[in-house]
Design a protein around this motif. Structure first.
Motif, mmCIF file in Angstrom:
data_model
loop_
_atom_site.group_PDB
_atom_site.id
_atom_site.type_symbol
_atom_site.label_atom_id
_atom_site.label_comp_id
_atom_site.label_asym_id
_atom_site.label_seq_id
_atom_site.Cartn_x
_atom_site.Cartn_y
_atom_site.Cartn_z
ATOM 1 N N PHE A 229 5.536 1.220 -3.581
ATOM 2 C CA PHE A 229 5.922 0.331 -4.710
ATOM 3 C C PHE A 229 6.112 -0.890 -4.158
ATOM 4 N N GLU A 230 5.767 -2.018 -4.904
ATOM 5 C CA GLU A 230 5.744 -3.322 -4.175
ATOM 6 C C GLU A 230 5.977 -4.431 -5.414
ATOM 7 N N TYR A 231 7.073 -5.202 -5.165
ATOM 8 C CA TYR A 231 7.192 -6.246 -6.046
ATOM 9 C C TYR A 231 7.077 -7.661 -5.091
ATOM 10 N N SER A 232 6.273 -8.374 -5.552
ATOM 11 C CA SER A 232 5.907 -9.711 -4.801
ATOM 12 C C SER A 232 5.751 -10.847 -5.763
ATOM 13 N N HIS A 233 5.644 -12.072 -5.089
ATOM 14 C CA HIS A 233 5.333 -13.502 -5.857
ATOM 15 C C HIS A 233 4.833 -14.279 -5.062
ATOM 16 N N ARG A 234 3.966 -15.091 -5.886
ATOM 17 C CA ARG A 234 3.067 -16.263 -5.195
ATOM 18 C C ARG A 234 3.361 -17.545 -5.946
ATOM 19 N N GLY A 235 3.689 -18.527 -5.474
ATOM 20 C CA GLY A 235 3.953 -19.708 -5.945
ATOM 21 C C GLY A 235 5.439 -20.101 -5.789
ATOM 22 N N ASN A 236 5.637 -21.360 -6.393
ATOM 23 C CA ASN A 236 7.041 -21.957 -6.452
ATOM 24 C C ASN A 236 6.974 -22.857 -7.507
ATOM 25 N N SER A 237 8.176 -23.766 -7.419
ATOM 26 C CA SER A 237 8.503 -24.631 -8.571
ATOM 27 C C SER A 237 7.378 -25.931 -8.570
ATOM 28 N N ASN A 238 7.040 -25.998 -7.479
ATOM 29 C CA ASN A 238 5.924 -27.209 -7.284
ATOM 30 C C ASN A 238 4.313 -26.518 -7.730
ATOM 31 N N SER A 239 4.278 -25.292 -7.912
ATOM 32 C CA SER A 239 2.865 -24.897 -8.194
ATOM 33 C C SER A 239 2.637 -24.905 -9.535
ATOM 34 N N PRO A 240 1.435 -25.278 -9.891
ATOM 35 C CA PRO A 240 0.943 -25.540 -11.149
ATOM 36 C C PRO A 240 1.197 -24.211 -12.060
ATOM 37 N N LEU A 241 0.955 -22.960 -11.341
ATOM 38 C CA LEU A 241 1.058 -21.568 -11.799
ATOM 39 C C LEU A 241 1.688 -20.585 -10.828
ATOM 40 N N SER A 242 2.589 -19.985 -11.187
ATOM 41 C CA SER A 242 3.028 -19.101 -10.447
ATOM 42 C C SER A 242 3.006 -17.575 -10.747
ATOM 43 N N GLU A 243 2.769 -16.486 -9.794
ATOM 44 C CA GLU A 243 2.567 -15.048 -10.295
ATOM 45 C C GLU A 243 3.509 -14.157 -9.604
ATOM 46 N N ASN A 244 3.739 -13.145 -10.574
ATOM 47 C CA ASN A 244 4.735 -11.908 -10.209
ATOM 48 C C ASN A 244 3.508 -10.668 -10.107
ATOM 49 N N PHE A 245 4.011 -9.939 -9.274
ATOM 50 C CA PHE A 245 3.018 -8.701 -9.210
ATOM 51 C C PHE A 245 4.152 -7.499 -9.179
ATOM 52 N N PHE A 246 3.644 -6.454 -9.677
ATOM 53 C CA PHE A 246 4.329 -5.229 -9.575
ATOM 54 C C PHE A 246 3.170 -4.101 -9.353
ATOM 55 N N ARG A 247 3.089 -3.650 -8.248
ATOM 56 C CA ARG A 247 2.152 -2.639 -7.719
ATOM 57 C C ARG A 247 2.707 -1.380 -7.515
ATOM 58 N N ILE A 248 1.939 -0.328 -7.935
ATOM 59 C CA ILE A 248 2.144 1.093 -7.679
ATOM 60 C C ILE A 248 0.922 1.754 -6.964
ATOM 61 N N ASN A 249 1.051 2.231 -5.798
ATOM 62 C CA ASN A 249 -0.168 2.854 -5.205
ATOM 63 C C ASN A 249 -0.005 4.292 -4.951
ATOM 64 N N PHE A 250 -0.981 4.982 -5.265
ATOM 65 C CA PHE A 250 -1.181 6.475 -5.341
ATOM 66 C C PHE A 250 -2.256 6.883 -4.021
ATOM 67 N N GLY A 251 -1.844 7.588 -3.067
ATOM 68 C CA GLY A 251 -2.680 7.866 -1.854
ATOM 69 C C GLY A 251 -2.706 9.453 -1.650
ATOM 70 N N LEU A 252 -3.717 10.035 -1.648
ATOM 71 C CA LEU A 252 -4.050 11.200 -0.977
ATOM 72 C C LEU A 252 -4.601 11.562 0.054
ATOM 73 N N ASN A 253 -3.952 12.101 1.067
ATOM 74 C CA ASN A 253 -4.353 12.524 2.357
ATOM 75 C C ASN A 253 -4.570 14.079 2.643
ATOM 76 N N LEU A 254 -5.936 14.253 3.127
ATOM 77 C CA LEU A 254 -6.540 15.644 3.305
ATOM 78 C C LEU A 254 -6.504 15.708 4.657
ATOM 79 N N ALA A 255 -5.873 16.723 5.485
ATOM 80 C CA ALA A 255 -6.473 16.818 6.734
ATOM 81 C C ALA A 255 -6.759 18.404 7.064
ATOM 82 N N ASP A 256 -7.545 18.596 8.113
ATOM 83 C CA ASP A 256 -7.829 19.880 8.542
ATOM 84 C C ASP A 256 -8.625 19.619 9.708
#
Length: 440
Positions: free
Chosen positions: A404-431
């Protein structure tokens, strides 16, 4: 050698299946980020879900059953044939300086597909030669912007800007180990395209102006190398430090452009072309990709815990697109993260066998806006959920990895700022595949 022969025999078949699944299931995420207009698009973080949960720390990380394709030196640590696949769900919020305008987009994309295998082991059963190959996204371009302006002495206009495309990367690599030192490389094939469009229409009821439309389609492909090194230093009976470094070699990418410049009007059936000002097909040119280097250090108690950090620098000042410099600069990111496993072999308490991961990162993005590089930061956490616990009888291990990730790109001087919320799902199969039967 028979182990190697059997592994290579399945290599072509596995790669064909991987390509088919990747392109059949990959979703085209509408990220709607104006910053994806720069360079080859929004750089996609296609690290393994395991690494994503630890603040993206990867260069100083190696695991027996995880394909860490960021640092190919780690392939020499793989003990079992491993298949890794990751999927990402992202919610992205975009807003202006005054926070009066906001847009939100959600998308589902494939993060990576990776296959790793040990090719040779020593007399103690430890791998010293490993192989991995896979597919992963490299960049994404997706934006749609409508801007209303007034041209001095003429009239009001609507300007519509849009872009689509991106790049993917297929790779195959090997890692080699001599005692505590491991080195590795990936041979990668980068391929993709971008479709950049702009349209301008005039708002006037007394004077007739022609509307303009511009389109530039660029396709490109490139073979390149990245490399890695790791050194494992024993500190105690079960504790050790791992020093890692990996780099990406820059290079010249061959590219072709289709260019269209025309005037148009809106007709009863849609857009009617009036006059083609310029049409040029298959214009050849080059894209100069930058190199980069990451260094890191981790401390670990085997099977118990790990904490590490790394520093990455991308040389985006060197980037050129058909001879032109873009609004990008050298990127810098610091990452710190780790994991803890309370008791990996506790058969009576599942919660103690779970791997708990966390981390954070901060730095400067490659994009320059309003004369300033965009700041970037984020926090991450995640879990490794064993589905089938590894044991000496089954030689199998299956786990679901979440981040799970919460991240941010930009600041008050940036013309546009972005917030991100990401959920990653991974499957690991080993044999332990490709083993010669000793008894009939």
């Amino acid at each position: 050698m028979q182990f190697v022969t059997l592994t290579c025999r399945c290599l072509v078949r596995s790669m064909a299946i991987m390509f088919a699944i990747f392109f059949a299931l990959s979703a085209t995420g509408q990220i709607n980020s104006p910053y994806s207009r720069y360079a080859l698009g929004d750089l996609y973080n296609s690290r393994n879900v395991v690494n994503k949960a630890m603040g993206n720390v990867a260069t100083c990380y190696a695991d027996y059953q995880t394909v860490n394709f960021i640092n190919p030196a780690s392939y020499a640590t793989l003990q079992t044939v491993t298949f890794d696949v990751g999927i990402e769900t992202e919610i992205r919020s975009l807003y202006n300086q005054q926070k009066t305008d906001r847009s939100q987009s959600a998308n589902l994309t494939f993060n990576y597909m990776a296959f790793g295998a040990p090719l040779a082991k020593d007399k103690k059963g430890n791998t010293y030669w490993g192989l991995a190959f896979g597919l992963k996204p490299y960049t994404r371009i997706s934006y749609s912007i409508l801007e209303r302006t007034r041209l001095a002495g003429i009239d009001s206009t609507n300007a519509y800007y849009s872009g689509n495309g991106g790049a993917n990367k297929a790779y195959i690599g090997m890692g080699f180990r001599v005692k505590g030192l491991s080195v590795g490389f990936n041979l990668g094939y980068l391929f993709g395209q971008q479709d950049i469009n702009s349209e301008r229409t005039f708002i006037n009821d007394s004077v007739y102006y022609l509307n303009s439309y511009q389109q530039t389609k660029t396709s490109f492909q490139h073979f390149g190398f990245d490399y890695g090194i790791q050194y494992k230093l024993k500190l105690g009976k079960q504790t050790f430090a791992r020093i890692g470094a990996n780099g990406m070699m820059g290079g010249t990418v061959q590219a072709k452009q289709d260019i269209l410049r025309q005037t148009f009007n809106f007709g009863s059936t849609g857009i009617d072309s009036i006059d083609v000002v310029q049409r040029q097909l298959s214009k050849e040119g080059t894209i100069i990709l930058p190199g980069g280097l990451t260094t890191g250090l981790s401390f670990e108690k085997e099977g118990k815990w790990m904490i590490g950090g790394e520093y990455e620098k991308g040389m985006w000042d060197d980037y050129r697109f058909f001879g032109q410099k873009d609004q990008v600069a050298n990127s810098e990111i610091i990452r710190i993260g780790g994991y803890i496993v309370p008791a990996a072999t506790d058969a009576n308490n599942y919660a103690k066998r779970v791997t708990y991961r966390a981390g954070f990162f901060t730095g400067k993005d490659l994009v320059v806006a309003n004369g300033e590089q965009l700041p970037l930061w984020g926090i991450t956490t995640g879990l490794g959920l064993p589905i089938r616990r590894y044991n000496i009888y089954s030689n199998q291990y299956t786990a679901i990895n979440l981040s799970f990730e919460y991240s941010h790109r930009g600041n008050s001087n940036s013309p546009l700022s972005e917030n991100f919320f990401r959920i990653n799902f991974g499957l690991n199969l080993a044999d332990l595949w490709f083993i010669k039967h000793k008894y009939d």
